[in-house]
Design a protein around this motif. Structure first.
Motif, short mmCIF file in Angstrom:
data_model
loop_
_atom_site.label_atom_id
_atom_site.label_comp_id
_atom_site.label_asym_id
_atom_site.label_seq_id
_atom_site.Cartn_x
_atom_site.Cartn_y
_atom_site.Cartn_z
N GLN A 12 66.59 -42.61 33.48
CA GLN A 12 66.04 -41.36 33.98
C GLN A 12 66.21 -41.22 35.49
N THR A 65 68.45 -37.71 29.45
CA THR A 65 69.04 -39.00 29.81
C THR A 65 69.25 -39.88 28.58
N ALA A 111 63.65 -37.02 29.98
CA ALA A 111 63.77 -38.20 29.11
C ALA A 111 64.75 -37.92 27.97
#
Length: 223
Positions: A48, A41, A38
């Motif tokens: 994700q 990204t 998480a």
């Protein structure tokens, strides 16, 4: 407007590269265990799901970061006109990577040492085995041309010396006298004194250098 196949391919390449660069920074700052998909990204500005699309998962993303490190390390220096010039280029290329590829170097240094990721490093090493062996052989031939009695050991010790400089710089940052270390290595091998610094914007060397990890405690504006 419908994008062409070339535009789609470029977009995929950009998103993959963005994820890879974000992973390098996150792993360097937080370690592999501390950096989540998480977070990576979010840094990359992508969803994700694109990690699975481009890499297959976190382990494969780690492998891709290590692959990038091997590709970087295996393409550091162009051959010079003489064995001495080539050796100087190898030294300067490796130490330049210490300055300009610090996040990648720091990330992979941790991966080399942590049991959870050491196997991934070994797998990447296998993927680059031919190029790694060719690079080692080239440096050994270089030492042979310089008249070394044991070219294989010279190559190993050169690599150990340069990796040691990197590890110290990674710990101590700007308090470590990197430029002086570079010139010391040049003198160790009887090479001419460098005529320009590795990093022109590096802070001047302290009169009495004492590497300290305390630089990490300073606020970013103070560095």
């Amino acid at each position: 407007m419908v994008r062409s196949e070339d535009q789609n391919r470029l977009a995929r390449e950009r998103s993959r590269e963005s994820i890879l660069l974000a992973a390098i920074d996150a792993f360097a700052e937080r370690g592999v265990a501390g950096a989540s998909i998480a977070e990576i990204t979010a840094r990359a500005g992508v969803s994700q799901g694109l990690v699975n699309y481009h890499f297959g998962g976190k382990a494969q993303l780690i492998g891709a970061v290590i692959d990038r490190w091997f590709a970087t390390m295996l393409n550091l220096a162009e051959p010079g006109d003489t064995p001495d010039a080539t050796l100087a280029a190898i030294i300067d290329g490796a130490l330049s990577a210490t300055v300009y590829a610090m996040p990648l170097q720091r990330a992979v240094l941790g991966m080399q040492q942590q049991p959870a990721t050491h196997r991934l490093f070994a797998e990447s090493e296998e993927r680059h085995a031919d190029a790694t062996t060719a690079g080692e052989d080239a440096v050994r031939a270089l030492f042979r041309a310089r008249g070394a009695a044991d070219p294989a050991l010279e190559e190993i010790m050169l690599r150990s010396t340069l990796e040691g400089v990197f590890m110290k710089y990674a710990v101590y940052g700007d308090t470590y006298p990197l430029e002086d270390a570079r010139r010391w290595v040049h003198r160790l091998y009887g090479l001419p004194e460098p005529t320009s610094p590795l990093a022109p914007d590096a802070p001047p060397r302290a009169a009495d250098p004492r590497p300290r990890a305390g630089g990490a405690l300073r606020e970013p504006s103070e560095t």
